[in-house]
Design an enzyme around this catalytic site. Structure first.
Site: not given
Length: 672
Positions: A409, A432, A434, A476
């Site tokens: 990410e 997600f 998160d 998540h």
């Protein structure tokens, strides 16, 4: 296996030798001038010396073309001076003067000078390679022959960002030169104290790219290595890793007395500094004479002194600069009151869910603008994204514009930030929400700060798509909008319907600043479905929407809870309570004026969100309304939000964790 190369024995032309000396001298005397000013008390600032590293910067800079791009670090004086930066603007910036490149807002950790190919500077160790990838991606997509050199210290090789970046650059054959300035110290720790790797360039083999280690005290050796790597990148053959090895002759920061260094070794290194050694070499080999080199030094010292004095004597920035350049224009966290509210257009509609609405919007944006590119995990065909939002887009527009990324990410957002600096309009999917935590450095320290740190000269028009899950457990299913709202420089959007999603996403795609576009998984399948105009349209950011008018109480919310609020309003209407539902739609900039207008009428407020209530967005809204309407309110403001717990997997516990219509009804009854 990387190779240890002694390129200093190869023939060195007189012209190149003198030009390398000129660049080394410019770096050396610039560094000396700053240290002299600090020692005498003439100036006060944080500074990271480059004494002993002059050959690295000089050799690398000469190997690049004037249009090639540089990404460097806070210890970047040598790099930017050798690349040709304007000295007056540079010195003024690091001294915090209004005449600085970024009006004194960035300092040494944020040098940006696109006129001289200085694409970005970062104070976050190891973060530069991620951004360099994005800049290189933009150049590759645009079809230019520019190369990006990213300079970082040996200590940065311990950080995962560097490994992520090397993997992505190799995977996509990006025109990047990873230039590691190994100065023997990771701040205050010797190389042997943090790695067993004998040559850091050996790591290049793990990413199927060439790696070479050269003598970083010899500018010719550095020049040859970087020139070969740059030519390889320019030809389309992909990235290389160049490690230049030297010894930092000063402390990590000015004032650091280096008690961690062996005193005999340090004294020996200082007795034979690379700049003086190279000067002797040129004279001994007949490549230059003392008088010519003296003349170069005198001219450069005069230029440096004049530029430094001008910067030192310049005025600091005016106080009103403080709030400028957070966003494009003078926008801040609270939206200006709306004089003419945008409406969803009338006419022909089609029934779409949230997934289909976002897909249609991205499709149309990519068709209209070649600079729109998508980055994310599994977003290309045949997968088309976990929730099929990008299905078919890579087939239609090509894999160069719809890029499947590694599961990394930070790399995704870093590449998006760099691509935005390179002139593209990236849409980065984090899947997600998160995973915001994984990429938060690139979001909070880079994307959100680029406009401010560049003094308003550029922004990062990145759209970050993130989904708030449900029934997926503690890692998540989280909502972190408060993190983003607390970070100046990023706009935060959370639609509740398919129709709103189209208009708001179109607005984000046209923004000059980064936008976090939040999607509710609850609304993917049914909850957000409804009529959407077939014609395209924009809902400007900072405009809330009154989803239901009422007179007795206001429920202010956003995202999936808008539907819970409308359900609560129906129940309350049966009891004779008229409820107004305000859908914020945009959290930054926040349309506080619409909330205040509603509460002035109803005199009661319930503010709701599914994220944790403690220190959540509702607290800010309640405080703002309470301050403004203290004498108007008929009852205490109520907050309905998620419990101060992780989001549990068990359905019964998640139901207790998340607010719903019943809890909203209960809150309204307490104050009506």
């Amino acid at each position: 296996m990387a190779t240890q190369v002694d390129m200093g024995t190869r023939a060195l032309s007189s012209n190149r030798a003198v030009e390398l000396y000129r660049l080394m001298s410019k770096v050396h005397h610039s560094d000396q001038r700053i240290r002299k000013g600090l020692s005498s008390g003439e100036i006060a600032m944080s500074y990271w010396p480059v004494d002993g590293q002059e050959a690295m910067s000089a050799g690398a800079a000469l190997a690049l073309s004037s249009t090639d791009q540089l990404v460097t670090t806070y210890r970047g004086l040598g790099d930017v001076v050798a690349k040709g930066i304007g000295l007056s603007g540079y010195f003024a910036e690091i001294l915090g003067r209004g005449t600085g490149l970024s009006k004194g807002k960035a300092g040494a950790m944020g040098i940006y000078d696109p006129d001289h190919g200085i694409a970005w500077t970062t104070g976050i160790v190891g973060a530069g390679p991620l951004i360099a990838n994005g800049i290189a991606l933009a150049e590759a997509i645009k079809g230019s022959d520019r190369v990006v050199l990213v300079s970082f210290g040996d200590g940065a090789t311990s950080i995962g960002y560097v490994h992520e970046a090397m993997n992505m650059a190799a995977l996509w054959a990006l025109p990047v030169v990873f230039f590691c300035q190994n100065n023997a110290w990771a701040e205050c720790t010797p190389v042997a104290g943090y790695t067993r790797t004998a040559r850091l360039s050996d790591r290049a083999a793990g990413y199927a790219m060439p790696g070479v280690t050269v003598d970083g005290t010899d500018p010719h050796a550095v020049y040859r290595a970087v020139a070969e790597a740059a030519e390889r990148a320019r030809s389309g053959a992909g990235p290389s890793f160049v490690e230049a090895v030297a010894y930092r002759l000063q402390g990590h920061y000015f004032g650091d007395q280096m008690p961690y260094a062996d005193p005999d070794e340090l004294a020996a290194k200082r007795a034979d500094p690379p700049f003086a050694r190279y000067r002797r070499r040129l004279v001994d080999e007949g490549l230059a004479d003392e008088a010519d080199l003296d003349r170069i030094d005198v001219e450069l010292v005069a230029e440096i002194d004049a530029a430094f004095a001008a910067a030192r004597d310049a005025d600091p920035p005016d106080a009103d600069e403080l709030t400028r350049d957070v966003f494009a224009g003078h926008a801040i966290e609270i939206a200006s009151p709306v004089t003419e509210r945008a409406a969803i257009p009338k006419g022909e509609t089609e029934t779409l869910g949230l997934v289909q609405a976002i897909h249609r919007t991205l499709d149309r944006a990519m068709a209209a603008d070649d600079s729109v590119v998508l980055l994310g995990e599994d977003i290309a065909d045949p997968s088309g994204g976990m929730f099929k939002i990008t299905a078919g887009l890579s087939t239609k527009y090509g894999a160069h514009r719809v890029r499947d990324t590694p599961i990394a990410e930070s790399s995704i957002i870093g590449a998006a930030v760099g691509a935005a600096l390179g002139g593209l309009r990236p849409v980065a999917e984090l899947m997600f929400m998160d995973f915001l935590a994984v990429a938060m450095d690139q979001i909070a320290n880079h994307a959100a700060k680029i406009r401010y740190m560049s003094g308003g000269r550029t922004g990062a028009p990145v759209v970050i798509r993130a989904m708030v899950g449900t029934a997926a457990g503690p890692q998540h299913s989280q909502a972190f909008e408060a993190w983003a709202m607390h970070t100046p420089g990023i706009k935060v959007v959370w639609p509740s319907t398919a129709a709103d999603a189209v208009g708001l996403l179109n607005a984000c795609l046209a923004e000059q600043d980064p936008c976090l576009f939040i999607e509710s998984m609850k609304l993917y399948y049914g909850g957000g479905k409804g009529p959407v105009p077939t014609a395209d349209y924009v809902i400007p950011l900072g405009q809330a929407d009154v989803k239901r008018a009422g007179t007795d109480v206001t429920i202010c919310t956003y995202g999936s809870l808008v539907h819970a609020a409308l359900g609560a309003a129906e129940q309350l209407a049966a009891q004779g309570i008229s409820t107004e539902v305000v859908d914020l739609r945009t959290l930054v900039p926040l349309d506080l004026a619409t909330v205040l207008e509603s509460v002035r009428k109803t005199r009661r407020l319930v503010v709701a969100h599914e994220s944790v209530g403690f220190c959540g967005p509702g607290a800010e809204i309640a405080a703002a309304v309470g301050t403004e309407l203290f004498g108007v309110l008929a009852s205490p403001i109520q907050r309905v939000a998620g419990t101060y717990t992780p989001v549990p997997r068990a359905a019964t516990l998640e139901a207790a964790c998340r607010p719903d219509a019943a809890r909203l009804v209960e809150a309204v009854r307490r104050i009506v």
